[in-house]
Design an enzyme around this catalytic site. Structure first.
Site, PDB file in Angstrom:
ATOM      1  N   LYS A   1     -12.563  -0.614   6.382  1.00 36.29           N
ATOM      2  CA  LYS A   1     -12.570  -1.376   5.603  1.00 36.29           C
ATOM      3  C   LYS A   1     -13.799  -2.518   5.519  1.00 36.29           C
ATOM      4  O   LYS A   1     -14.604  -2.735   4.934  1.00 36.29           O
ATOM      5  CB  LYS A   1     -11.349  -2.200   5.048  1.00 36.29           C
TER       6      LYS A   1
ATOM      7  N   TYR B   1       1.041  -1.219  -0.107  1.00 40.78           N
ATOM      8  CA  TYR B   1       0.050  -0.026  -0.069  1.00 40.78           C
ATOM      9  C   TYR B   1       0.812   1.153   0.146  1.00 40.78           C
ATOM     10  O   TYR B   1       1.792   1.513   0.889  1.00 40.78           O
ATOM     11  CB  TYR B   1      -0.868  -0.005   1.246  1.00 40.78           C
TER      12      TYR B   1
ATOM     13  N   ASP C   1      -0.955  -5.901   9.689  1.00 46.30           N
ATOM     14  CA  ASP C   1      -1.844  -4.889   9.283  1.00 46.30           C
ATOM     15  C   ASP C   1      -3.018  -6.025   8.925  1.00 46.30           C
ATOM     16  O   ASP C   1      -2.896  -6.272   7.709  1.00 46.30           O
ATOM     17  CB  ASP C   1      -1.534  -3.989   8.309  1.00 46.30           C
TER      18      ASP C   1
ATOM     19  N   ILE D   1      -6.256  -4.884   8.472  1.00 44.21           N
ATOM     20  CA  ILE D   1      -7.448  -4.070   8.135  1.00 44.21           C
ATOM     21  C   ILE D   1      -8.473  -4.762   7.304  1.00 44.21           C
ATOM     22  O   ILE D   1      -9.645  -4.188   7.184  1.00 44.21           O
ATOM     23  CB  ILE D   1      -6.974  -2.712   7.635  1.00 44.21           C
TER      24      ILE D   1
END
Lengths: 495, 470
Positions: free
Chosen positions: A280, A156, A241, A243
Site C-alpha cells: 500500500k 478488512y 496491522d 500496512i
C-alpha cells in the site's frame, strides 16, 4: 455405474474440509462487485460505460516515480548488464533470514514512515507472502484452532480468510459505532472479551488495523495506549496491522504502536507484534513483500521458520533493498505520495460534499467511508445490499458495502480513490451526481409536467425490477452480506 | 508458554534434525578457497550451480526481459500492481511447455491446471491442506527429503507414515512395502489420504522405474486415495534412461480424463532444474478442478513475485534457450556425478547407481563401528567436525538402514569437489577400514567394481529399456 450425486459426494470426501468449504470467503459480496467489474471494466475510450473500480485499495498515484527510479538504476536489477554480476549469488539465496541489506532497508523505511520517532531492529524483521501471508503466520504462531482474536468492526474482509481459513482460529467482533466516529472503546473491548469467554472461545489477542481499513482513520495516542493497556492487563497479544502507515495526509498523523509501548511502563513486549507490507505505502502489491515485526523473540524465531512457506523472491529483495536505501528517493516518494493522496481525496470529498453525501472525516488510507444511510429504504442490510446492487449494476461503480466489512450499521460504503486517474474520478463523480439527481426526481411531487415525471418514475421502477432479477441470479451460494462465511458462534448470538 | 500456539512450542518445524544442524555448523565455518581453505565444505545442499553462465548469457541477449520492459517500454507499473492469484497467463503457459519439454513432449500440461506457489515448500503444504484433515496420513517411501516433516505435517496436522525401502533391491518401492505401510496406518487408526513420492528421488538420486510407477497408480486406484508426485528434479535426469513422469503412466494406462487422473497431482519448481531457489517458483498441477480452485485461493499466502514471473516467462518461452539449457545441464550434471563417484571409489566407497538429482546416495556402512544409528551419528560427527564436510546422514532422511549418506555435488566448483574427495580419502585411510583397504586395495577394488556392475545390471533389468516391461 456411480451416480453423479454419489460421485460428487465421493469427490468431496477426497478433499479436506478446508478445500471443499467456503472458508476462503470468496462468496461474499465483496468479490461479487469485483466480478461485475471484471465482466465490464471501465476504459475511457474502449468502454466508457464500463464499471469503474472503486473497490480496490491500491495506491497507483506514484507509479511514475517508481518507474523512473527503476529505469535510472539498472544496477538494482540482477538481470541488467550493470547488475548481472550478482545474478548467481542472488538466484541461489533462499536463506529465510532474508538478505541483510533488505532487512536493513525495510527497517529504515519503517522508521521513516513513522517520522523517525522509533527504531526498528532489522533482526526482528521476518518476511512473508505479503501481509496476507504475514497474518496467517502470526495466527499460526499465537493461536491454536478454536482460539479467538478480537477484531474491531468494520474490518478488512480478507481477515476472515487470512486469520481463520487454514488456522481454525475464530474472529470475535468488537462493535464500533458511527455515533462516536467508530472509535474503539474499552467498553466494547471488554464486552467482546466477555462474550467470547461465554462462548468458550479462549481469546488470544486483539488485531487492529491502524490506519484503519475501511475507515481511513488513525488512532490517537490515548486510544492506542488504552488498547495496549487492555491487552497487557488481559495478557493477550496485540497485533497492529500498520500496512497503511505512510498513507496519512493533511493534518492526520500516524502514531505507531511501536512508539506507544515506549511510553507505557510494565508493558509486556512479548505480546506486541506488527504486520507490515510494501503493497500500500509503495504501491507494490505484485512483489509480495510482507513483513512480520515481533517484539517476542520466540515468535520471531518460529515465524522465520514458517516464512519458508512464503519467502520474498530474492530478486525482489535485492531491488527493494537498493530502492529503499536511496534515502533521497524515499523521502521524495513519501512526500509526493502524501500530496497526491491528499489531492485525490479532496477531489472526491469536494464532489461528495457538493451532492450532500456524507463521509467519515479521515485523512489516511486509500479510500473513503461514505455515508449513504439516508438513501436506504429501511435501516437494514437487505436494503444496503439492494442499494449496493443498484450502484454496481446501474450507476456502474464498484464500491464495497459496509456489511462485507462486518459493519454494525447498514448504509456505509468504502470507496477507493487512489487507483484511478483524475478523469476517471471525474466520471465517477458525474455518475454519482446523475444518480442522486435521479433519486431527487423520484421524490419530487408530481406537478407541472406530470407526463415527464411519470415517465421518469417508470424508469426507476423498471430499474428496481432489474435489481430483483439480479437478486435471483446471485442467490445461488450467496450468503448474507455480513457473514460471508459460516459465522462464529459469537456473531450468530448477536444477530 | 501458553501464550503461544503449540506449533511454536513443539518442534514441528523439524529443524532440530541433524540435516539442519549440519547446515548450522557450515554457517559457522564455511569453506572459501582463499579466505578459509580449512573451512567446512558444504555437501549437504542440493543446489544446482552448474549452469548460471547459460542464464546470464541469455540475459545479456534479452535486455527487455532483463529490465522489465516490453517492446522497449518499461512495464514496471503494470508488474508492480499485478497480484492476481491466477498468475500471469504467459508465465503459466511457459511453465506448462517447459514441463512438457522435460518429458519429451510425450504428455501435455494445461496451463489452467497449474497453480503457482512460493516454491515447492509452499506447493506441498498447500496440497496437504487441500487433501488431508489434521490427523490424516500420507505414505512416503523412505528415505525421503527431511523438509517434508515440516512442509507436510507442521501446520497442517497431517501425519507421514513410511513405506520402508531397503538397499537389498536398490531402495525400490515394492507392493509388499506399500501394503505394509497402509496396514500400519490402519493399526494406528490413521486415515490414509494418499501417497507422496519424489521422482526423481531425493535423496536417492534415482528416477522411479516404470514398474514402480505402475505399482503406485494401481495402488492408489484400488485404495481410492491420492498420489502426489514431486517432480522437482525432473530436469536433472542425466542417465541413459528417459525420465518417466507419473503423467506418462496415466497416458500409457489410458487413464487420462478418468476419475483416477483427478487424484494424481504433480508438484514442480524451478529451484533445482534452473538453479533458482531464491526466486521461489513452485507449482501444483492437478486434474481436479476443485483442488485447482482451492489451491489457487490458498496461493494468496505465497504468490510468486510478478517481477520474477515476468522474467521467467520470457526465459522459458525461448525454446532455443530451454532445449540448449536442458541438454547442457544434463551433460554437466553427469560429468560432475561421475567425478564424485570415481573419487568415492578411490576412497573405497560405493554409492547407489544414480541417474538424476544433484547428489549421490553413498554407502558408508563399512565405516560404521556397529550397524546402528548411533554409530552412523558418530561417523557423521567425525565427517562434519574432523573432515569438515557437511553431508547428510541417512537417519535424517528416515532411512531404515544405518550407514547411508547423501552427498551433493552440484553446488561447488570442481576444485572444491576434488578437495572434498581428497579429505574424505585421507579420513577413510586413517580408519581401521581404510587400513584394510590399503593392505588389499587391489582385491577390494576388484570386488567393488563387481559390486558396481551388479548394481548396474540389477537396475537395468527394471528399467524400461527392456521392451516387454510394462
Amino acid at each position: 455405474m456411480v451416480s453423479l450425486a454419489t460421485e460428487k459426494k465421493q469427490d468431496l470426501n477426497l478433499l479436506s474440509r478446508i478445500a471443499s468449504g467456503d472458508g476462503h470467503g470468496e462468496n461474499s459480496s465483496y468479490f461479487e462487485g469485483w466480478k461485475a467489474y471484471e465482466e465490464n471494466p471501465f476504459h475511457p475510450i474502449d468502454r466508457p460505460d464500463g464499471v469503474i473500480q472503486m473497490g480496490l485499495a491500491e495506491n497507483q498515484l506514484c507509479g511514475d516515480l517508481m518507474r523512473k527510479w527503476v529505469i535510472e538504476h539498472p544496477e538494482a536489477s540482477i538481470c541488467t548488464e550493470q547488475g548481472v554480476n550478482q545474478f548467481s549469488d542472488i538466484a541461489i539465496f533462499q536463506d529465510y533470514h532474508g538478505l541483510p541489506e533488505f532487512r536493513q532497508a525495510v527497517a529504515k523505511f519503517m522508521e521513516k514512515t513513522r517520522n523517525n520517532r522509533v527504531k526498528f531492529d532489522p533482526d526482528r524483521i521476518v518476511m512473508s507472502g505479503g501481509a496476507t501471508g504475514a497474518h496467517e503466520t502470526v495466527a499460526f504462531c499465537l493461536a491454536n484452532p478454536g482460539d479467538g482474536f478480537l477484531v474491531p468492526t468494520p474490518y478488512y474482509p480478507g481477515f476472515d480468510r487470512d486469520l481463520r481459513w487454514r488456522t481454525g482460529v475464530n474472529l470475535v467482533p468488537v462493535t464500533c459505532h458511527s455515533s462516536d466516529g467508530f472509535k474503539i472503546t474499552v467498553e466494547a473491548l471488554e464486552d467482546a472479551y466477555e462474550k467470547a469467554l461465554l462462548s468458550n472461545i479462549p481469546v488470544k489477542g486483539l488485531l487492529m488495523t491502524n490506519p484503519s481499513n475501511p475507515l481511513g482513520t488513525t488512532l490517537d495516542r490515548e486510544c492506542l495506549k488504552s488498547l495496549v493497556n487492555f491487552t497487557n492487563e488481559k495478557r493477550i497479544h496485540l497485533i497492529a496491522d500498520e500496512i497503511y502507515a505512510a498513507t496519512t495526509f493533511g493534518q492526520s498523523e500516524f502514531i505507531s504502536v511501536a512508539e506507544v509501548i515506549e511510553e507505557i511502563e510494565d508493558c509486556n513486549r512479548d505480546l506486541i507484534h506488527i504486520v507490515y507490507s510494501l503493497s500500500k505505502d509503495m504501491g507494490l502489491p505484485g512483489f509480495r513483500v510482507g513483513i512480520i515485526y515481533s517484539y517476542n523473540d520466540r515468535v520471531v524465531q518460529i515465524a522465520r521458520k514458517m516464512s519458508s512457506f512464503g519467502l520474498v523472491s530474492s530478486q525482489t529483495q535485492r531491488l527493494i533493498a537498493k530502492m529503499l536505501s536511496d534515502e533521497d528517493f524515499v523521502d521524495e516518494f513519501i512526500r509526493e505520495s502524501k500530496l497526491r493522496l491528499a489531492a485525490r481525496h479532496k477531489e472526491l470529498t469536494t464532489g461528495l460534499d457538493g451532492l450532500g453525501i456524507g463521509w467519515l472525516k479521515a485523512e489516511a488510507g486509500l479510500f473513503l467511508w461514505m455515508d449513504l444511510r439516508n438513501l436506504l429504504k429501511t435501516a437494514t442490510f437487505d436494503s444496503e445490499t439492494e442499494l449496493w446492487r443498484v450502484i454496481v449494476h446501474q450507476v456502474k461503480l464498484n464500491v464495497s458495502p459496509g456489511g462485507s466489512f462486518h459493519c454494525h450499521e447498514p448504509g456505509w460504503f468504502r470507496v477507493c480513490f487512489a487507483n484511478m486517474d483524475h478523469k476517471t474520478m471525474e466520471t465517477a463523480l458525474e455518475r454519482i451526481r446523475v444518480f442522486t439527481s435521479q433519486l431527487e426526481e423520484e421524490t419530487k411531487p408530481v406537478a407541472a409536467a406530470p407526463m415527464m415525471a411519470k415517465k421518469k418514475k417508470k424508469c426507476w421502477q423498471s430499474n428496481l425490477r432489474l435489481s430483483f432479477s439480479d437478486k435471483r441470479r446471485f442467490d445461488d451460494g450467496f450468503f448474507s452480506p455480513h457473514s460471508p462465511v459460516p459465522p462464529s458462534p459469537l456473531v450468530r448470538a448477536q444477530t | 508458554m501458553k501464550q503461544l500456539s503449540t506449533k511454536v512450542t513443539s518442534n514441528g518445524h523439524g529443524q532440530d534434525s541433524s540435516y539442519f544442524l549440519g547446515w548450522e555448523e557450515y554457517e559457522k565455518n564455511p569453506y572459501d578457497e582463499i579466505t578459509n581453505p580449512n573451512g567446512m565444505i558444504q555437501m549437504g545442499l542440493a543446489e544446482n550451480q552448474l549452469c548460471f553462465d547459460l542464464i546470464e548469457s541469455w540475459l545479456a541477449k534479452n535486455p527487455d526481459a532483463a529490465s522489465l520492459k516490453r517492446n522497449g517500454q518499461s512495464i514496471f507499473k503494470e508488474l508492480a500492481l499485478f497480484q492476481d492469484y491466477h498468475g500471469m497467463p504467459e508465465f503459466k503457459k511457459a511453465m506448462a511447455e517447459f514441463m512438457e519439454e522435460i518429458r519429451g513432449n510425450r504428455v501435455t500440461f494445461d496451463p489452467k491446471k497449474i497453480v503457482l506457489a512460493a516454491g515447492s515448500t509452499s506447493a506441498n503444504e498447500t496440497l496437504m491442506f487441500c487433501l488431508a484433515e489434521p490427523g490424516d496420513a500420507f505414505l512416503l517411501p523412505t528415505p525421503y527429503y527431511p523438509g517434508f516433516d515440516r512442509d507436510l505435517k507442521w501446520r497442517t496436522g497431517a501425519e507421514i507414515l513410511p513405506i520402508h525401502c531397503s538397499s537389498s533391491n536398490g531402495f525400490q518401492i515394492t507392493e509388499a512395502a506399500l501394503q505394509q505401510a497402509y496396514q500400519q496406518a490402519q493399526k494406528l487408526d490413521l486415515k490414509v489420504k494418499g501417497v507422496l513420492v519424489t521422482n526423481p528421488s531425493n535423496p536417492l538420486g534415482t528416477a522411479l522405474t516404470r514398474r514402480e510407477l505402475n505399482l503406485l497408480v494401481d495402488f492408489i486406484t484400488s485404495k481410492n486415495i491420492h498420489l502426489i508426485s514431486d517432480e522437482i528434479y525432473s530436469g536433472t535426469m542425466f542417465g541413459f534412461e528417459q525420465f518417466i513422469s507419473v503423467m506418462d503412466v496415466l497416458k500409457d494406462k489410458k487413464l487420462e480424463n478418468t476419475e483416477v487422473s483427478k487424484r494424481v497431482h504433480v508438484v514442480y519448481s524451478l529451484s533445482k532444474d534452473l538453479g533458482l531457489p531464491g526466486f521461489r517458483v513452485g507449482a501444483i498441477y492437478s486434474n481436479d478442478e476443485m483442488i485447482v480452485s482451492a489451491a489457487t485461493k490458498m496461493s494468496s499466502f505465497g504468490l510468486v513475485s510478478s517481477q520474477t514471473q515476468y522474467l521467467l516467462s520470457a526465459l522459458l518461452s525461448d525454446k532455443k534457450f530451454t532445449s540448449q539449457y536442458l541438454e547442457e545441464n544434463q551433460k554437466r550434471l553427469k560429468s560432475r556425478q561421475r567425478r564424485l563417484v570415481s573419487g568415492l571409489e578411490a576412497a573405497g566407497i560405493t554409492s547407489l547407481r544414480s541417474n538424476a538429482g544433484l547428489f549421490c546416495w553413498v554407502d558408508m556402512r563399512h565405516l560404521l563401528d556397529t550397524n546402528t544409528f548411533e554409530a552412523e551419528l558418530e561417523l557423521w560427527k567425525k565427517i562434519v567436525y574432523n573432515v569438515k564436510l557437511n553431508i547428510s546422514p541417512g537417519s535424517s532422511c528416515h532411512c531404515t538402514e544405518p550407514g547411508w549418506f547423501r552427498v551433493c555435488f552440484a553446488n561447488m566448483s570442481e576444485d572444491t569437489l576434488d578437495l572434498a574427495l581428497k579429505r574424505l580419502k585421507t579420513f577413510v585411510e586413517s580408519t581401521d577400514c581404510g587400513r584394510m583397504i590399503s593392505r588389499s586395495s587391489h582385491e577390494r577394488l576388484k570386488s567393488l567394481r563387481k559390486k558396481t556392475v551388479s548394481n548396474w545390471v540389477f537396475r537395468v533389468s527394471w528399467s524400461d529399456r527392456v521392451p516387454d516391461e510394462r
